[in-house]
Write a protein that holds these residues in place. Structure first.
Motif, PDB file in Angstrom:
ATOM      1  N   THR A 101     -18.669  -1.599  -9.223  1.00  0.00           N
ATOM      2  CA  THR A 101     -18.958  -0.753  -8.063  1.00  0.00           C
ATOM      3  C   THR A 101     -18.173   0.547  -8.061  1.00  0.00           C
ATOM      4  O   THR A 101     -18.281   1.339  -7.123  1.00  0.00           O
ATOM      5  CB  THR A 101     -18.667  -1.520  -6.755  1.00  0.00           C
ATOM      6  OG1 THR A 101     -17.320  -1.999  -6.780  1.00  0.00           O
ATOM      7  CG2 THR A 101     -19.625  -2.690  -6.588  1.00  0.00           C
ATOM      8  N   SER A 102     -17.382   0.795  -9.100  1.00  0.00           N
ATOM      9  CA  SER A 102     -16.624   2.049  -9.180  1.00  0.00           C
ATOM     10  C   SER A 102     -17.478   3.124  -9.826  1.00  0.00           C
ATOM     11  O   SER A 102     -18.364   2.841 -10.631  1.00  0.00           O
ATOM     12  CB  SER A 102     -15.348   1.839  -9.992  1.00  0.00           C
ATOM     13  OG  SER A 102     -15.658   1.363 -11.289  1.00  0.00           O
ATOM     14  N   VAL A 115     -28.923  -2.990  -8.091  1.00  0.00           N
ATOM     15  CA  VAL A 115     -29.169  -4.271  -8.751  1.00  0.00           C
ATOM     16  C   VAL A 115     -30.610  -4.698  -8.492  1.00  0.00           C
ATOM     17  O   VAL A 115     -31.079  -4.667  -7.348  1.00  0.00           O
ATOM     18  CB  VAL A 115     -28.211  -5.360  -8.221  1.00  0.00           C
ATOM     19  CG1 VAL A 115     -28.527  -6.712  -8.863  1.00  0.00           C
ATOM     20  CG2 VAL A 115     -26.756  -4.976  -8.482  1.00  0.00           C
ATOM     21  N   LEU A 116     -31.292  -5.097  -9.547  1.00  0.00           N
ATOM     22  CA  LEU A 116     -32.587  -5.753  -9.409  1.00  0.00           C
ATOM     23  C   LEU A 116     -32.332  -7.249  -9.347  1.00  0.00           C
ATOM     24  O   LEU A 116     -31.722  -7.819 -10.260  1.00  0.00           O
ATOM     25  CB  LEU A 116     -33.494  -5.429 -10.589  1.00  0.00           C
ATOM     26  CG  LEU A 116     -34.817  -6.212 -10.634  1.00  0.00           C
ATOM     27  CD1 LEU A 116     -35.718  -5.873  -9.455  1.00  0.00           C
ATOM     28  CD2 LEU A 116     -35.552  -5.976 -11.956  1.00  0.00           C
ATOM     29  N   SER A 128     -25.791  -1.315  -4.880  1.00  0.00           N
ATOM     30  CA  SER A 128     -24.776  -2.261  -5.355  1.00  0.00           C
ATOM     31  C   SER A 128     -23.830  -2.747  -4.259  1.00  0.00           C
ATOM     32  O   SER A 128     -23.502  -3.943  -4.185  1.00  0.00           O
ATOM     33  CB  SER A 128     -23.973  -1.651  -6.504  1.00  0.00           C
ATOM     34  OG  SER A 128     -24.776  -1.510  -7.650  1.00  0.00           O
ATOM     35  N   PHE A 129     -23.350  -1.853  -3.390  1.00  0.00           N
ATOM     36  CA  PHE A 129     -22.465  -2.301  -2.316  1.00  0.00           C
ATOM     37  C   PHE A 129     -23.216  -3.181  -1.319  1.00  0.00           C
ATOM     38  O   PHE A 129     -22.654  -4.146  -0.775  1.00  0.00           O
ATOM     39  CB  PHE A 129     -21.839  -1.101  -1.605  1.00  0.00           C
ATOM     40  CG  PHE A 129     -20.739  -0.444  -2.380  1.00  0.00           C
ATOM     41  CD1 PHE A 129     -19.485  -1.035  -2.475  1.00  0.00           C
ATOM     42  CD2 PHE A 129     -20.955   0.763  -3.028  1.00  0.00           C
ATOM     43  CE1 PHE A 129     -18.463  -0.434  -3.198  1.00  0.00           C
ATOM     44  CE2 PHE A 129     -19.943   1.374  -3.746  1.00  0.00           C
ATOM     45  CZ  PHE A 129     -18.695   0.782  -3.840  1.00  0.00           C
ATOM     46  N   ASP A 130     -24.476  -2.891  -1.096  1.00  0.00           N
ATOM     47  CA  ASP A 130     -25.302  -3.733  -0.224  1.00  0.00           C
ATOM     48  C   ASP A 130     -25.494  -5.107  -0.845  1.00  0.00           C
ATOM     49  O   ASP A 130     -25.469  -6.132  -0.155  1.00  0.00           O
ATOM     50  CB  ASP A 130     -26.650  -3.047   0.004  1.00  0.00           C
ATOM     51  CG  ASP A 130     -27.506  -3.736   1.055  1.00  0.00           C
ATOM     52  OD1 ASP A 130     -26.947  -4.173   2.089  1.00  0.00           O
ATOM     53  OD2 ASP A 130     -28.731  -3.841   0.859  1.00  0.00           O
ATOM     54  N   PHE A 131     -25.647  -5.133  -2.167  1.00  0.00           N
ATOM     55  CA  PHE A 131     -25.777  -6.407  -2.880  1.00  0.00           C
ATOM     56  C   PHE A 131     -24.519  -7.252  -2.709  1.00  0.00           C
ATOM     57  O   PHE A 131     -24.592  -8.454  -2.446  1.00  0.00           O
ATOM     58  CB  PHE A 131     -26.041  -6.135  -4.365  1.00  0.00           C
ATOM     59  CG  PHE A 131     -26.210  -7.373  -5.196  1.00  0.00           C
ATOM     60  CD1 PHE A 131     -27.456  -7.961  -5.351  1.00  0.00           C
ATOM     61  CD2 PHE A 131     -25.124  -7.945  -5.836  1.00  0.00           C
ATOM     62  CE1 PHE A 131     -27.612  -9.111  -6.117  1.00  0.00           C
ATOM     63  CE2 PHE A 131     -25.261  -9.086  -6.603  1.00  0.00           C
ATOM     64  CZ  PHE A 131     -26.514  -9.671  -6.748  1.00  0.00           C
ATOM     65  N   VAL A 132     -23.360  -6.619  -2.849  1.00  0.00           N
ATOM     66  CA  VAL A 132     -22.091  -7.346  -2.691  1.00  0.00           C
ATOM     67  C   VAL A 132     -21.966  -7.885  -1.274  1.00  0.00           C
ATOM     68  O   VAL A 132     -21.531  -9.027  -1.052  1.00  0.00           O
ATOM     69  CB  VAL A 132     -20.908  -6.439  -3.044  1.00  0.00           C
ATOM     70  CG1 VAL A 132     -19.585  -7.084  -2.660  1.00  0.00           C
ATOM     71  CG2 VAL A 132     -20.924  -6.097  -4.531  1.00  0.00           C
ATOM     72  N   ALA A 133     -22.383  -7.099  -0.287  1.00  0.00           N
ATOM     73  CA  ALA A 133     -22.268  -7.520   1.114  1.00  0.00           C
ATOM     74  C   ALA A 133     -23.219  -8.660   1.450  1.00  0.00           C
ATOM     75  O   ALA A 133     -22.864  -9.588   2.189  1.00  0.00           O
ATOM     76  CB  ALA A 133     -22.527  -6.331   2.036  1.00  0.00           C
ATOM     77  N   LEU A 148     -32.839   5.325  -7.722  1.00  0.00           N
ATOM     78  CA  LEU A 148     -33.786   6.434  -7.645  1.00  0.00           C
ATOM     79  C   LEU A 148     -34.188   6.704  -6.200  1.00  0.00           C
ATOM     80  O   LEU A 148     -34.221   7.854  -5.756  1.00  0.00           O
ATOM     81  CB  LEU A 148     -35.026   6.113  -8.479  1.00  0.00           C
ATOM     82  CG  LEU A 148     -34.799   5.947  -9.979  1.00  0.00           C
ATOM     83  CD1 LEU A 148     -36.043   5.350 -10.640  1.00  0.00           C
ATOM     84  CD2 LEU A 148     -34.442   7.277 -10.620  1.00  0.00           C
ATOM     85  N   VAL A 149     -34.499   5.619  -5.485  1.00  0.00           N
ATOM     86  CA  VAL A 149     -34.888   5.702  -4.077  1.00  0.00           C
ATOM     87  C   VAL A 149     -34.056   4.680  -3.307  1.00  0.00           C
ATOM     88  O   VAL A 149     -33.925   3.529  -3.740  1.00  0.00           O
ATOM     89  CB  VAL A 149     -36.389   5.420  -3.879  1.00  0.00           C
ATOM     90  CG1 VAL A 149     -36.781   5.623  -2.423  1.00  0.00           C
ATOM     91  CG2 VAL A 149     -37.235   6.302  -4.793  1.00  0.00           C
ATOM     92  N   ILE A 150     -33.496   5.113  -2.172  1.00  0.00           N
ATOM     93  CA  ILE A 150     -32.641   4.246  -1.361  1.00  0.00           C
ATOM     94  C   ILE A 150     -33.164   4.269   0.065  1.00  0.00           C
ATOM     95  O   ILE A 150     -33.054   5.288   0.756  1.00  0.00           O
ATOM     96  CB  ILE A 150     -31.175   4.726  -1.379  1.00  0.00           C
ATOM     97  CG1 ILE A 150     -30.707   4.987  -2.813  1.00  0.00           C
ATOM     98  CG2 ILE A 150     -30.255   3.725  -0.680  1.00  0.00           C
ATOM     99  CD1 ILE A 150     -29.721   6.100  -2.933  1.00  0.00           C
TER     100      ILE A 150
END
Length: 239
Positions: A101-102, A115-116, A128-133, A148-150
């Motif tokens: 995540t860095s 992350v897929l 990625s931070f949402d995945f960790v949460a 690419l799109v968030i």
């Protein structure tokens, strides 16, 4: 189609393909997009075989499953010189590398990355931070970057006149996770053009970049099997 003894032709229904691929011209660029029903198709990540050798190519991947048909495949993210995945990689419930995540050099470190996550019934792209949460229960997962799109917005670092252009590939997922769309550009494009294709044409609320320059697609329905660099992680559909 078959011919009867009476000389008539009867059209017989053929089973639907597990993947629908099409060539698309959009905003002055050419793309190929392959749509997968993630709720019903056998969509998986692939890296190494039972002997722990990196599979590396679409032909070798098909050979690993002689009793099945490889309906579609694509390289699925960045890899090190030894073709080990960069960032999180989870296959069939086994984690081979951890999440990163860095920020850092290269496209992977151009945060936010993502992350897929694949389960038996859906596919989702997470920042990625949402995945960790959220710690979703993935069967397979692969980290790549940048996003690419968030949540419907382009990555904030993308420039419309960006001069870095490559053949690029990535994946977008529908809001309900039932549909995954894999796309590759057929000419060199910048990140802004590639992200815009996912956001405005494919209309995927979240999309993740896989790679550039080494991007490859296997789409037998289009008579296409790209070759070139030996690959690291791959994603595909078996039927």
């Amino acid at each position: 189609m078959i011919r009867t003894l009476a000389g008539l032709f009867i059209i017989m229904a053929l089973p639907a393909s597990a993947v629908t691929c099409e060539d698309i011209d959009y905003d002055g660029n050419s793309f190929t997009a392959c749509t997968v029903d993630a709720s019903s198709e056998d969509l998986r990540l692939f890296h190494s075989n039972a002997a722990d050798h990196v599979i590396g190519s679409f032909g070798d991947l098909a050979d690993e499953y002689p009793d099945k048909t490889l309906a579609f495949a694509m390289n699925a993210g960045m890899y090190h010189a030894d073709r080990a995945p960069v960032g999180l990689y989870l296959e069939a419930g086994t984690q081979k590398s951890g999440i990163v995540t860095s920020d850092g050099p290269g496209n992977f470190g151009l945060l936010p990355n993502g992350v897929l996550c694949l389960t038996d019934s859906d596919a989702q792209v997470y920042e990625s931070f949402d995945f960790v949460a959220k710690t979703p229960d993935c069967r397979d997962a692969n980290q790549s970057g940048p996003m690419l799109v968030i949540d419907g917005a382009l990555h904030p670092r993308f420039l419309e006149d960006g001069s870095s252009k490559y053949v690029r590939n990535g994946v977008g997922t529908s809001a309900d996770g039932k549909t995954a769309i894999f796309a590759i550009s057929n000419n060199a494009v910048n990140f802004h053009s590639f992200g815009t294709f996912f956001r405005d044409y494919l209309k995927t609320p979240n999309a993740l970049y896989f790679d550039g320059k080494v991007s490859r697609l296997y789409a037998p329905d289009l008579g296409r099997s790209d070759f070139g660099f030996q690959l690291g992680p791959m994603i595909g559909v078996l039927e």
